[in-house]
Scaffold this active site. Structure first.
Site, PDB file in Angstrom:
ATOM      1  N   SER A 126      -4.011  12.902 -12.913  1.00 33.28           N
ATOM      2  CA  SER A 126      -3.014  11.795 -12.965  1.00 33.28           C
ATOM      3  C   SER A 126      -2.335  11.637 -14.227  1.00 33.28           C
ATOM      4  CB  SER A 126      -3.248  10.741 -12.273  1.00 33.28           C
ATOM      5  OG  SER A 126      -4.385  10.159 -13.368  1.00 33.28           O
ATOM      6  N   HIS A 134      -1.310  16.459  -7.220  1.00 31.28           N
ATOM      7  CA  HIS A 134      -1.922  14.828  -7.520  1.00 31.28           C
ATOM      8  C   HIS A 134      -1.737  14.057  -6.113  1.00 31.28           C
ATOM      9  CE1 HIS A 134      -1.164  10.729  -9.625  1.00 31.28           C
ATOM     10  NE2 HIS A 134      -2.301  11.086  -9.391  1.00 31.28           N
ATOM     11  N   GLU A 169       2.099  14.849  -5.268  1.00 30.86           N
ATOM     12  CA  GLU A 169       3.019  15.351  -6.118  1.00 30.86           C
ATOM     13  C   GLU A 169       2.584  16.922  -6.535  1.00 30.86           C
ATOM     14  OE1 GLU A 169       4.325  11.626  -9.161  1.00 30.86           O
ATOM     15  OE2 GLU A 169       2.241  12.334  -9.319  1.00 30.86           O
TER      16      GLU A 169
END
Length: 531
Positions: free
Chosen positions: A136, A157, A169
């Site tokens: 992250s 992510h 993501e």
């Protein structure tokens, strides 16, 4: 209706990894188990590996128990559960992941540890295997830097809890091949997730753009303007956010949230827009980490009572008010006052294009927060904060100048209470709470889009699904007007000339483009009328 594997996730696209292929997850903590569950329910064989002996076997048992709970809730049928468990296996050694088509890493957030893991994996898996990190905060490019085939490396992510939150993501590092990113994107989509594509920049989309949501609340608190419970209430009950930043960081963990903030700040070379909070640092240093430690901004536990936000006691409204000029996004307030029995007189002689105000019988003026301080005005002024929807919001926050007498303040409080709102009074501060937060979020989003972090639609999608914002920041800016966003930030920049609130070039260009379009439309209309 019960679910089975075939209807637990949509059909995968042609570029997605076939569901007959193995997905391996390295790291069996909460996030690793969540990602494994998503892949398992989608129909893949899943292998779990952890460097700590016995952890992978424990995770298999825990995942089977999770599937049992899905059956109990009617979200999976028993045959689907048995089929899924049959496809789940613990791996005692990394070599057992050799047949994986996708390996997702969810281990400790340390660059050197991740780099070493993928260097070992690259010797084991096939050259067509997609390697992915769930980081992250670390650079996807840096993690893949020493690989022989960095083109097949991507960021995937997920957000916690991975089985429930839809956003993923899909991060392309500097060397990531477009085909690998597409394969990862389509695979996540086939798993029932909502993937967004983004470039490998600090914080990616969500953790980059969300920084002001936490930072502005902490800044207001550090200035002694309002307490955490009142700030949270303002952002929830006026701004429409699902949770306030103080309760949310208590849930995330103060150490985790502060570490992400510092990582992004360091990655942007101490850019003042990302400056961490000293107050949050002290909270971490005192081991008040939030829910997991029993105390953060608020206390937790059986007998703990969360502090209540400051709410003004009942006050009498004025019999009448005058609305001078155009209230723009606050226009619904006039109708609410009328419905409450307050006489509203409308005066149209305010400066054209200049925000209007609500005038009390005493002459005190109520202005929507615009980034200036109420104390800077030449007359008694009370600022009221931005609301997502003035008609339906539950709370209004007021900030009076020191020149406002108590009678006028009580009339202002009573006016909004008559409209059905709870009222919080805070000390005067430029931009108040919701207005400065939303303006900063919008500017961060414009800047990210202009720099190619992600496209506008993906940015708004990411912020709605990743952190449950009521609107995407770009859509919100469109409703408020980009001129308002620019003016608010410009005023804040004048009040705090540190660079923190300096409007981005992307926002300035957007405002200039919209103004040019309006000027062109007016010229065309004038030419048409003349002909």
């Amino acid at each position: 209706m019960t679910a089975n594997v075939s209807d637990a996730a949509p059909d995968a696209g042609a570029d997605a990894i076939d569901r007959s292929r193995t997905v391996a997850v390295v790291g069996t903590g909460t996030m690793g188990q969540g990602i494994a569950q998503v892949a398992l329910v989608a129909g893949h064989p899943v292998r779990l590996y952890d460097s700590v002996p016995g952890r992978a076997e424990e995770a298999v048992t825990a995942l089977a128990a999770r599937l049992d709970r899905l059956v109990e809730k009617g979200r999976m049928d028993r045959p689907a559960r048995e089929d899924a468990v049959a496809r789940l296996r613990a791996a005692a050694d990394l070599t057992e992941l050799a047949d994986a088509a996708l390996v997702v890493e969810a281990i400790v957030e340390r660059l050197d540890v991740k780099q070493q893991l993928f260097a070992e994996l690259e010797k084991i898996v096939g050259d067509d295997t997609v390697l992915a990190t769930n980081t992250s905060s670390l650079s996807v490019t840096a993690i893949a830097g020493g690989l022989r085939l960095p083109g097949r490396f991507v960021g995937l992510h997920f957000f916690n809890p991975a089985p429930l939150l839809p956003l993923v993501e899909v991060v392309s590092g500097f060397a990531t091949d477009a085909s690998a990113a597409t394969r990862a994107y389509e695979t996540a989509k086939g798993w029932g997730k909502t993937p967004v594509r983004c470039a490998d920049t600090p914080g990616f989309v969500v953790n980059r753009i969300a920084r002001p949501f936490y930072a502005e609340a902490l800044r207001v608190y550090e200035e002694g303007v309002a307490d955490p419970a009142t700030i949270d209430a303002a952002l929830r009950e006026s701004g429409g956010f699902r949770m306030g930043p103080f309760e949310l960081t208590d849930l995330i963990g103060q150490d985790v949230n502060e570490a992400v903030t510092r990582s992004v700040w360091d990655s942007f070379h101490q850019d003042p827009r990302f400056t961490p909070s000293l107050a949050q640092r002290r909270l971490v240093e005192s081991a008040r980490l939030g829910r997991k430690s029993g105390h953060g901004w608020f206390p937790y536990g059986q007998d703990a009572a969360a502090p209540a936000p400051h709410t003004a006691p009942p006050a009498a409204p004025p019999a009448s008010v005058v609305v001078q000029g155009e209230l723009y996004q606050a226009a619904p307030l006039a109708g609410l006052f009328q419905e409450a029995g307050v006489v509203v007189d409308f005066e149209e002689d305010a400066v054209p294009g200049y925000p209007g105000w609500i005038e009390l019988p005493s002459g005190t003026r109520l202005f929507l927060a615009d980034g200036t301080a109420a104390d800077d005005a030449e007359m008694p002024v009370v600022h009221f904060d931005l609301a997502l929807d003035y008609r339906t919001c539950e709370r209004i926050v007021l900030a009076p100048a020191v020149t406002v007498d108590d009678r006028s303040l009580q009339e202002a409080i009573g006016l909004f209470q008559a409209a059905g709102k709870k009222v919080s009074v805070i000390r005067d501060v430029p931009g108040m709470i919701v207005a400065r937060t939303v303006a900063m979020l919008a500017d961060f989003a414009f800047d990210a889009a202009a720099r190619g972090v992600a496209d506008a639609d993906d940015i708004d999608t990411a912020m709605r699904l990743g952190v449950n914002y009521p609107l995407g920041p770009l859509a919100w800016a469109g409703e408020l007007g980009v001129d308002w966003v620019l003016e608010t930030l410009s005023n804040l920049h004048e009040e705090y000339p540190t660079g923190r609130y300096a409007p981005s070039q992307a926002l300035r260009r957007r405002v200039a483009a919209e103004q040019a379009a309006r000027d062109g439309a007016e010229r065309q209309a004038a030419e048409g009328a003349a002909s």
